[in-house]
Design an enzyme around this catalytic site. Structure first.
Site, PDB file in Angstrom:
ATOM      1  N   LYS A   1      45.009 -32.468   4.839  1.00 33.61           N
ATOM      2  CA  LYS A   1      44.091 -33.489   4.322  1.00 33.61           C
ATOM      3  C   LYS A   1      42.645 -33.014   4.477  1.00 33.61           C
ATOM      4  O   LYS A   1      42.220 -32.690   5.587  1.00 33.61           O
ATOM      5  CB  LYS A   1      44.336 -34.778   5.115  1.00 33.61           C
ATOM      6  CG  LYS A   1      43.664 -36.021   4.579  1.00 33.61           C
ATOM      7  CD  LYS A   1      44.288 -37.258   5.261  1.00 33.61           C
ATOM      8  CE  LYS A   1      43.669 -38.557   4.863  1.00 33.61           C
ATOM      9  NZ  LYS A   1      44.482 -39.719   5.316  1.00 33.61           N
TER      10      LYS A   1
ATOM     11  N   GLU B   1      52.405 -40.367   1.996  1.00 32.34           N
ATOM     12  CA  GLU B   1      51.723 -39.758   3.152  1.00 32.34           C
ATOM     13  C   GLU B   1      52.463 -40.049   4.468  1.00 32.34           C
ATOM     14  O   GLU B   1      52.928 -41.172   4.675  1.00 32.34           O
ATOM     15  CB  GLU B   1      50.309 -40.346   3.222  1.00 32.34           C
ATOM     16  CG  GLU B   1      49.430 -39.725   4.294  1.00 32.34           C
ATOM     17  CD  GLU B   1      48.056 -40.397   4.363  1.00 32.34           C
ATOM     18  OE1 GLU B   1      47.920 -41.538   3.866  1.00 32.34           O
ATOM     19  OE2 GLU B   1      47.126 -39.779   4.919  1.00 32.34           O
TER      20      GLU B   1
ATOM     21  N   CYS C   1      45.821 -38.555   0.375  1.00 32.97           N
ATOM     22  CA  CYS C   1      45.236 -39.901   0.525  1.00 32.97           C
ATOM     23  C   CYS C   1      43.735 -40.007   0.256  1.00 32.97           C
ATOM     24  O   CYS C   1      43.326 -40.014  -0.885  1.00 32.97           O
ATOM     25  CB  CYS C   1      45.591 -40.464   1.906  1.00 32.97           C
ATOM     26  SG  CYS C   1      45.353 -42.271   1.959  1.00 32.97           S
TER      27      CYS C   1
END
Lengths: 393, 393
Positions: free
Chosen positions: A198, A123, A235
């Protein structure tokens, strides 16, 4: 950057150093769902040497599938790269980025020599994981355009040169100066296929990332590449089974989970979540974590009653690949840079789907209705107390 | 019943016998998210003796929570019981059930001496797991009324006597002669609070249970007991994250997963799925599996090209409790009857919910919409190909 000496190398190394061979085989089967020793790939010596010179641990692993009559095997090699920061966080931003680019070129070169078709970084790989500081400058200067930023430009060249799909997870600054936590998918032709952002933003511990960016509005895109259908779940999205499931419903065969997470917070969860996603959704799930301890120029607090400090613990690496049949590769090191090259036969996805049948037995229309009800402010949970009969619905 | 001698006792025993103390501590932290040695409970010697005489492995474990200002600790003791068949599968049905009832009385007596408040058996605990045979008689004779059957009658008495909630997973025959895979929840008052039925029916390998019963129409009830809010997710439902999530949305603090599953099929998944559910949904998840090898009178085939056989492998026990913070108890034996007594402080559920915030960050309305779309026959998966831009939605 620091403290790594006290850290255990890996669970795998603990087991391999201490268990007698028979016991190791049994433990391995129970823990990893496969035979010991793990099935490795034959790779050229030049790759091993390049990795070694660059201080990158190079590990390989092979997942196989049954031979079918009508479909040939669909073997794809993926590369997961985890790395420490090569420079201190107080070095000029441009120098930090240049050092990371240099490291990336070496990792991609080694991956290319191993025949990797799809490569993915951790990430926001072009910068320190600075979001705990809540400082704007210089960290927001690390943001780039997903389409035209220097990292995408570099990787488009490398992707074309090496005939490799490259997933580029960065802090994105869009044309309207909105920041996003983004992953750019670059085709092996060198073209950008698209981007994913994300979907779930943490508000936990030092990971107050809502300071910097908002939840994605791009959905759960699956990118059709020459080497399979891939999704990117960034994530904190790995904590959300509903998120993983949408990538499956959109047809993903491999879902990459570029991450940055530290030991005290999440390590007992790490080996569970991506692997559960691979099992539940009949795809390969690839968990990639940062490694090392990143020390920041200014101290910050963590909302946990403890004194101010300049780091938020050890990123424990341990990147791994989990397969739809419940097996998984060993993890990379908890302390060093590493490249995990795994060969997947993507035919395994449909084979396991046909065997276990979770897609067929998931009762999706029922859950669509239940979640629609449960998402309303006036939802009344289905609770049964003594002397009441359960509700039928 | 057979073959258990070649089986490994447990992963935990492999580690404890072979790892030096420092390494064991490190491995334990990585694998179980907690300190080694595990935190056990003080229980009366009579309980240990009773378990020992009855050849039931007795293990205890304690999960703690932080002290709060406004809520006192909410400590609850649960008992998970896994067992082999005491008689051969060709013994008369009434004798098999009587032998199981006798064993149950001992297990519940031992649990009561350990202060257990909520007790749960394995799936369809009053009978062999005969569904692979696809034979009707005598197995359908093992079905009982959830409300008035002999097992519920017995357990209502025991529940009242021991002031214990008892979860009774049986093959249910309802008033219309429909069979269900059911769990009856009996209050510590001796009254029936209600029942839950299996939401997802396997069609995998030898587990062709769709021959015998259909999917539940009772939803995801959560039962409000004196000892917390509990849900029951029966066996194959553990493969479905959408199913686990609904119990959480209905407020469950403990979800029991009475199961019956064998090594070759599912063992690498066993330690992952219930634990992932505990993490993702901020509740305690209790995985209970049968133990032993059950040999049937008539041979049957398994749709795997192999010759007909009379058993379908070793039920590997390994029952365990997973906590919302990602930690878990050690597992019970893979080969013997066992009772796992765990003390939970239910305050941990809300504490972890507040810390990790998955309920807040899950974007439920978005998924309600996405699943509604994805459940339609004309759903077009969100796939991006080269030279296309990602869809915004």
């Amino acid at each position: 950057m620091a403290n790594s000496k006290q850290e255990v190398e890996s669970l795998e190394s603990l087991l391999e150093s201490n268990l007698p061979n028979e016991e190791l085989k049994q433990a391995w089967r129970l823990l990893y769902g496969s035979e010991y020793p793990p099935s490795e790939l034959t790779i050229p010596k030049t790759a091993t040497e390049l990795a070694s010179v660059s201080k990158i641990q190079l590990k390989t692993y092979q997942f196989t599938a049954a031979q079918e009559q009508l479909r040939p095997p669909r073997k794809v090699r993926i590369g997961l790269f985890q790395n420490q920061l090569p420079l201190a966080t107080d070095a000029p931003v441009a120098e930090q980025r240049a050092a990371l680019h240099k490291l990336a070129e070496k990792a991609i070169e080694a991956a290319a020599q191993c025949g990797v078709n799809v490569f993915c970084f951790q990430e926001t790989w072009t910068m320190p994981f600075a979001f705990a500081t809540r400082e704007r400058l210089p960290w927001t200067e690390c943001a780039e355009s997903a389409e035209e930023g220097p990292t995408t430009v570099l990787l488009r060249n490398l992707a074309k040169r090496h005939n490799m799909v490259i997933i580029n997870p960065i802090l994105e600054r869009d044309a309207g100066d909105v920041l996003w936590n983004c992953a750019v998918v670059i085709s092996n032709s060198g073209q950008i296929i698209g981007k994913s952002r994300k979907n779930h933003i943490p508000r936990v511990g030092d990971f107050n990332e809502s300071t910097y960016y908002m939840e994605s509005t791009l959905g759960h895109p699956v990118f059709e590449t020459q080497f399979g259908k891939i999704g990117i779940n960034i994530c904190y999205g790995r904590h959300h089974p509903l998120n993983w499931a949408m990538f499956g419903l959109n047809g993903a065969e491999i879902v990459f989970n570029p991450s940055a997470t530290v030991g005290a917070l999440s390590e007992p969860l790490w080996s569970i979540e991506a692997r559960n996603a691979a099992i539940a959704n009949h795809y390969f799930a690839c968990a990639i974590n940062r490694v090392g301890t990143e020390i920041f120029p200014n101290e910050f607090t963590s909302g946990d009653g403890k004194p101010a400090h300049k780091d938020f613990g050890h990123f424990y690496g341990s990147s791994y690949v989990a397969a739809p049949d419940g097996s998984r590769s060993p993890g990379l090191s908890r302390v060093t840079d590493g490249l995990l090259v795994a060969e997947l036969d993507l035919n395994l996805c449909r084979q396991v789907k046909d065997k276990w049948g979770f897609r067929m037995t998931m009762r999706l229309p029922m859950y669509a209705e239940l979640y629609t009800k449960a998402s309303k402010p006036d939802y009344k949970p289905q609770v049964v107390s003594e002397n009441e009969r359960p509700r039928e619905d």
